[in-house]
Design an enzyme around this catalytic site. Sequence first.
Site, mmCIF file in Angstrom:
data_model
loop_
_atom_site.group_PDB
_atom_site.id
_atom_site.type_symbol
_atom_site.label_atom_id
_atom_site.label_comp_id
_atom_site.label_asym_id
_atom_site.label_seq_id
_atom_site.Cartn_x
_atom_site.Cartn_y
_atom_site.Cartn_z
ATOM 1 N N PHE A 133 0.709 -1.378 -0.192
ATOM 2 C CA PHE A 133 -0.084 0.011 0.074
ATOM 3 C C PHE A 133 0.957 1.195 -0.101
ATOM 4 O O PHE A 133 1.810 1.100 0.915
ATOM 5 C CB PHE A 133 -0.998 -0.130 1.173
ATOM 6 N N ASP A 168 9.392 2.738 1.825
ATOM 7 C CA ASP A 168 8.006 3.501 2.243
ATOM 8 C C ASP A 168 7.963 3.177 3.823
ATOM 9 O O ASP A 168 7.481 2.192 4.228
ATOM 10 C CB ASP A 168 7.075 3.120 1.470
ATOM 11 N N LYS A 214 2.797 9.485 8.476
ATOM 12 C CA LYS A 214 1.848 9.297 9.330
ATOM 13 C C LYS A 214 2.142 9.567 10.913
ATOM 14 O O LYS A 214 1.749 10.791 11.168
ATOM 15 C CB LYS A 214 1.525 7.652 9.413
#
Length: 409
Positions: free
Chosen positions: A141, A227, A256
């Site tokens: 993702f 990532d 995040k």
Amino acid sequence: MDATQAELLALADQVLVKNYRSQQIVLDRGQGCELWDADGKRYLDMTAGIAVCGLGHCHPGFTARVTEQLGKLVHVSNLYLNRQQILAAQAIIERSFAKRVFFCNSGAEANEAALKIARRYQAIVAGAPERTTVVSTLGSFHGRTIASVSITGEPKYHEGFGPLFGPVNLIPYGDLEAATRALESRTACCMIIEPIQAEGGIVVPPPGYLAGLRQLCSDTGTVLIFDEVQTGIGRTGKMFGHQHDNVFPDIMTLAKGLAGGIPIGAVACTEQTAQGLALQAGGPVPHGSTFGGNPLACAAALAMLDIIDKDRLLDRVTESGNYLGGKLAELVAELPGRVVDARGRGLLRGIAIAGSPLEVITKCRERGVLLSIAGSKVVRFAPPYIVERHDLDEAVSVLRGVLVDAMPA
Ligand SMILES: *Cc1c(COP(=O)(O)O)cnc(C)c1O
């Protein structure tokens, strides 16, 4: 009088685009690992806003620092430099392999920027403009913008959005031979990979996999992008997820957890790959962002990184993570058939279950514990780093009750 939860839910049904499958509660207030809905019902938060709020909700030191910045300077754009942006870049560099940082506003944007850096690096610095393919992994993702969703290895997120960005070569996660086949032709500008596949179901790669990718990318001149949007900033017990494997990427994306809940994204690069986004004499600004690097978000990132150090939160994540991992392993042993396995690192943990994770997390929410789903079969724990043992005990005990009641063996 304030609107009740029922009134707000009815209003939400009228005014919001219906893209989310949100749990039907309206959250209004938080403190530490606890949240309260608009009717005053209390929840224990094991999601931290999807691995975002590492300090929990309304941490006093964090709130004070962000509030101070709100009273000083919020936004000036990149027409000018600002103190917080410079210091936040320095703070990331001091803690990582990186030499330069670009700021944006989200994980998807950070991955977009990383792809642009990799392509332009190949085109302008390495003299290989034909190297445009992005190698990514099945089950990954990387975000929801058209490019970041195109490199996301889950066909369900692509439906209805074609034509996608490309070329993209999706290979199995954890399979070094597949990576060798994908990279040896030297047609890829970059390979992008999560050190742990988070949304895909908390999938930890086999030992040596990231090191093998590092070697392959170095041998073939491929830019290696980690990532770390979900795994970065302490979530796995080290500052960055790749530090468990002792290998370094050329580019790392963050978002995040970086600013404790204030929106931010960052791309951290080596000196060499940073040239991929550098100005050329007389040329246009190659990439940018109006909000990227704003003083408020960067002050929040500085506060987050300071507090992680001062309060020794990485040790705490490791300890609490091991404790939670042990409790989840007990569930696997106790409820075979219902719980398939437990996995993860630090405070990024999951249990794969035989039944419907949506049903399980909904029942847990009704019983006052917030959990989220990763992949199609995994219930995810990503609590704040400040979580206490009694919180973890409470959450696991509620989950256990739901698994026992809701899923007859
Ligand atoms: C959440 C996530 C993203 C996307 O971040 P947004 O801020 O939602 O754009 C990208 N990569 C990974 C690994 C993520 O977990």
